[in-house]
Design a protein around this motif. Sequence first.
Motif, mmCIF file in Angstrom:
data_model
loop_
_atom_site.group_PDB
_atom_site.id
_atom_site.type_symbol
_atom_site.label_atom_id
_atom_site.label_comp_id
_atom_site.label_asym_id
_atom_site.label_seq_id
_atom_site.Cartn_x
_atom_site.Cartn_y
_atom_site.Cartn_z
ATOM 1 N N PRO A 630 0.807 -1.214 0.000
ATOM 2 C CA PRO A 630 0.000 0.000 0.000
ATOM 3 C C PRO A 630 0.845 1.270 0.000
ATOM 4 O O PRO A 630 1.965 1.280 0.483
ATOM 5 N N SER A 631 0.291 2.329 -0.555
ATOM 6 C CA SER A 631 0.882 3.650 -0.459
ATOM 7 C C SER A 631 -0.071 4.510 0.356
ATOM 8 O O SER A 631 -1.242 4.186 0.488
ATOM 9 N N VAL A 632 0.471 5.606 0.860
ATOM 10 C CA VAL A 632 -0.365 6.437 1.710
ATOM 11 C C VAL A 632 -0.797 7.707 0.992
ATOM 12 O O VAL A 632 0.011 8.376 0.378
ATOM 13 N N ALA A 633 -2.070 7.989 1.044
ATOM 14 C CA ALA A 633 -2.580 9.236 0.492
ATOM 15 C C ALA A 633 -3.199 10.029 1.623
ATOM 16 O O ALA A 633 -3.796 9.461 2.528
ATOM 17 N N ARG A 634 -3.034 11.345 1.570
ATOM 18 C CA ARG A 634 -3.648 12.180 2.603
ATOM 19 C C ARG A 634 -4.827 12.928 2.004
ATOM 20 O O ARG A 634 -4.734 13.476 0.918
ATOM 21 N N ARG A 682 -3.956 1.176 -2.820
ATOM 22 C CA ARG A 682 -3.104 0.461 -3.761
ATOM 23 C C ARG A 682 -2.481 1.413 -4.766
ATOM 24 O O ARG A 682 -1.310 1.361 -5.052
ATOM 25 N N ASP A 683 -3.310 2.279 -5.338
ATOM 26 C CA ASP A 683 -2.822 3.172 -6.377
ATOM 27 C C ASP A 683 -3.804 4.331 -6.564
ATOM 28 O O ASP A 683 -4.779 4.454 -5.823
ATOM 29 N N LEU A 684 -3.534 5.136 -7.551
ATOM 30 C CA LEU A 684 -4.338 6.315 -7.799
ATOM 31 C C LEU A 684 -5.803 5.959 -8.069
ATOM 32 O O LEU A 684 -6.714 6.599 -7.550
ATOM 33 N N ALA A 685 -6.003 4.890 -8.867
ATOM 34 C CA ALA A 685 -7.378 4.513 -9.202
ATOM 35 C C ALA A 685 -8.149 4.139 -7.936
ATOM 36 O O ALA A 685 -9.315 4.483 -7.774
ATOM 37 N N HIS A 686 -7.463 3.448 -7.032
ATOM 38 C CA HIS A 686 -8.078 3.054 -5.774
ATOM 39 C C HIS A 686 -8.476 4.302 -4.976
ATOM 40 O O HIS A 686 -9.584 4.409 -4.449
ATOM 41 N N LEU A 687 -7.563 5.275 -4.915
ATOM 42 C CA LEU A 687 -7.865 6.513 -4.189
ATOM 43 C C LEU A 687 -9.042 7.245 -4.834
ATOM 44 O O LEU A 687 -9.952 7.717 -4.149
ATOM 45 N N GLN A 688 -9.024 7.312 -6.176
ATOM 46 C CA GLN A 688 -10.113 8.008 -6.872
ATOM 47 C C GLN A 688 -11.457 7.358 -6.563
ATOM 48 O O GLN A 688 -12.473 8.030 -6.421
ATOM 49 N N ASN A 689 -11.422 6.054 -6.453
ATOM 50 C CA ASN A 689 -12.627 5.323 -6.109
ATOM 51 C C ASN A 689 -13.150 5.746 -4.729
ATOM 52 O O ASN A 689 -14.333 5.985 -4.532
ATOM 53 N N ILE A 690 -12.233 5.846 -3.780
ATOM 54 C CA ILE A 690 -12.621 6.250 -2.426
ATOM 55 C C ILE A 690 -13.115 7.696 -2.416
ATOM 56 O O ILE A 690 -14.141 8.012 -1.808
ATOM 57 N N GLU A 701 -19.277 17.202 2.896
ATOM 58 C CA GLU A 701 -19.403 18.453 2.147
ATOM 59 C C GLU A 701 -18.328 18.602 1.101
ATOM 60 O O GLU A 701 -18.576 19.060 0.002
ATOM 61 N N SER A 702 -17.098 18.247 1.460
ATOM 62 C CA SER A 702 -16.055 18.293 0.441
ATOM 63 C C SER A 702 -14.937 17.323 0.789
ATOM 64 O O SER A 702 -14.749 16.964 1.949
ATOM 65 N N VAL A 703 -14.238 16.892 -0.241
ATOM 66 C CA VAL A 703 -13.119 15.976 -0.074
ATOM 67 C C VAL A 703 -12.033 16.392 -1.044
ATOM 68 O O VAL A 703 -12.313 16.585 -2.225
ATOM 69 N N ASP A 704 -10.829 16.542 -0.566
ATOM 70 C CA ASP A 704 -9.733 16.880 -1.456
ATOM 71 C C ASP A 704 -8.476 16.141 -1.061
ATOM 72 O O ASP A 704 -8.230 15.920 0.114
ATOM 73 N N ARG A 705 -7.705 15.807 -2.063
ATOM 74 C CA ARG A 705 -6.426 15.198 -1.768
ATOM 75 C C ARG A 705 -5.465 16.291 -1.318
ATOM 76 O O ARG A 705 -5.435 17.360 -1.905
ATOM 77 N N VAL A 706 -4.689 16.020 -0.284
ATOM 78 C CA VAL A 706 -3.764 17.017 0.238
ATOM 79 C C VAL A 706 -2.363 16.680 -0.198
ATOM 80 O O VAL A 706 -1.936 15.536 -0.130
ATOM 81 N N ARG A 707 -1.640 17.692 -0.659
ATOM 82 C CA ARG A 707 -0.293 17.436 -1.140
ATOM 83 C C ARG A 707 0.764 18.203 -0.367
ATOM 84 O O ARG A 707 1.920 18.185 -0.708
ATOM 85 N N GLU A 708 0.333 18.975 0.633
ATOM 86 C CA GLU A 708 1.319 19.824 1.301
ATOM 87 C C GLU A 708 1.868 19.151 2.542
ATOM 88 O O GLU A 708 1.234 18.299 3.146
ATOM 89 N N LYS A 709 3.056 19.609 2.930
ATOM 90 C CA LYS A 709 3.686 19.095 4.128
ATOM 91 C C LYS A 709 2.888 19.489 5.364
ATOM 92 O O LYS A 709 2.591 18.708 6.221
ATOM 93 N N ASP A 710 2.550 20.774 5.385
ATOM 94 C CA ASP A 710 1.931 21.314 6.578
ATOM 95 C C ASP A 710 0.422 21.407 6.382
ATOM 96 O O ASP A 710 -0.078 22.302 5.730
ATOM 97 N N VAL A 711 -0.272 20.458 6.932
ATOM 98 C CA VAL A 711 -1.695 20.370 6.674
ATOM 99 C C VAL A 711 -2.463 21.517 7.294
ATOM 100 O O VAL A 711 -3.411 22.030 6.718
#
Length: 716
Positions: A630-634, A682-690, A701-711
Amino acid sequence: MRQTELVDRVKAYDPDADEDLLNKAYVYAMKAHGKQFRASGDPYFAHPLEVAAILTDLKLDVATIVTALLHDTIEDTLATYDDIKANFGDEIANLVDGVTKLSQLELFSERTKQAENFRKLMLAITSDIRVLLVKLADRLHNMRTLQFIPKPEKRRRIAEETRDIYAPLAGRIGMQNMREELEDLAFAELNPEERISIVTRLQRLEGASGDRIGRIADQIKRKLAEHGLDAWVYGRAKRPFSIWRKLQLKQLNFEALSDIFGFRVIVRTEDDCYRALGVLHQNWQMVPDRFKDFISTPKTNGYRSIHTTVIGPEKQRVEVQIRTQEMHEVAERGVAAHWRYREHVRSEGDENRAYEWLRDMVDLLERDTAEEFLENSRLSMYQDQVFCFTPKGDLISLPRGATPIDFAYALHTDIGNTTVGAKVNGVHVPLHTPLRNGDQVEIIRTKEQTPSPLWEQFVVTGRARAEIRRFLRHAQRDEHVKFGRNILKKVFEDEGAELTEKAITNVAKKLHQSKADDVYAEVGRGALRGHEVLEAVYPEFKKDPERRKQAAFAEPKGKKRPISIRGLTEGISYHLGQCCHPLPGDRIVGLLTPEGVVIHTIDCSELEKAQNTDDWLDVSWGMHAAEGGPSVARVLVRVKNATGSLAAVMSVIANNGGNIFNMKVTNRNPLYFEFTVDIEVRDLAHLQNILGALRVNTAVESVDRVREKDVSAVAG
Ligand code: MN
């Protein structure tokens, strides 16, 4: 359906149809299938008959209808190719044979075989598109009756194959109705809960507004009539799957989807289309950037219509498609609408644009490896089009997201290979700039320029990608030889052995290479491990148990295999950026740092900071990256501040196979609260599904992928 009814349906659109042939095929297939039954309990013959019926809706020729009736006889009954040929002639025997071969391809097999099978599929289709039409109708009926298949894994495999291969193919040949129904049936099998949730929300929206669709359609119709335009206007809600797709891919939430309702205006002539457009824009304010004229520049699959979005009579955004009856036919039936009876579609110089992409694919087939081919054709199937112009005014159509590099390669390979810059509408732009509809593009070239490995990160056309790779394969070889030799030197030295040119030449054959340089190159590009070469030269090394243990350690097997990155050579240490959390499927770049290579997503801000692009390494995910663990997505989620909201989010994530391992509340107030979740995927497609599943949930209300160090910086 009875025999006479089938014949009547064909006769209704083709009065000269060969009735005897249809009757003969009907009787032949019925007898051949005899007492076979379907999983539903129906007699088997009901299936080919339904498939034939689907194709009569598309008004296809007699040979196609007959093929539909016979399509399972070679595979499932005692009938042979020769029997069919003796009874129905060459043409039909070949069509039935084509469909049989397609059905035997396992498109969801292991990756390499899958690519090879996909290639066979494309070749079968290009030889006679009717094979695909019958196969699509066959798949449609099988999907309509999917619930009768008892094994869940089998249902799932069929649904995935339908969603990923057959539905896009149907779209590519312009059969939008077929595509939508296939997608929706697959969606119902693969994501039943999300589908129900979308359907419920749609019903609620419609319920809350009374018959809003009907009222808006009436108003549009009345306004057009006031201007002397006789139009057929109707509205409909988008299909659940297409809403789902939007929720998954765009950073949008359910309420923000403006075009849940779409309207069609069908008028008599092309001229009327533009007049109707004028009436709409005069009466209701148009939404900028949503206007598209596919009448003057049709899509590659032959689709023509004017699209616009206006702030409609009830003050909300309304998407409208304007077309003639003829354009409507093409939009709904695609290739089938172009059908000219008793003529092979294969004929050259056909004005039918639906085949241009097929020709492109055959072109690619000749230069790609099977895996690259699969990747290319999948990519190009999903893209929408943009239309750009050369300085001389020639139209070049490209997939959405295409860059000047794609444009250059679309013109000519040599132009692509020597591109240094580009002007769009007279202004210099970076080469990764996505082109927009109507852009005029001028490519600037010098002889000294060669393709950069980085280009591969942002081109979107299969053609550009294939050409860049082809060029780099040659250019990189020298580098690989050099690099490989250094690696081997080090490996040999570590073991106290000596590396000689002669020794390597001697073992080249054993390693399936023809000369020493090939061995170096293979090692240099990471396809051959240094230890394998060492063992080839010194076989006794293998027998030493201590060393074998070391070797085994160096290449862990099974599930714990590290995530593989293509483009990095063996021995280089790397880790994934903690700033952007790249997932298999993201476009990535390696950044050379004193601590080793750090993998970033192409849009990560860390890359912007590293201005020296010499430190950028051209990398991509390995074939099996997603299986590496697995990989981790925030993800940043905002939910209503209500009981059960949080639990709902957790269970959506868990139900979709995501493993939550960290959570942090970043903001809380009486209305909502906001938190980040780290999810193992597992991968990007898995995350997109979630992400999609979360966005359809009413608590969210909203969901976004976070890419920054400092949340907290993001939340604040
Ligand atoms: Mn069948």
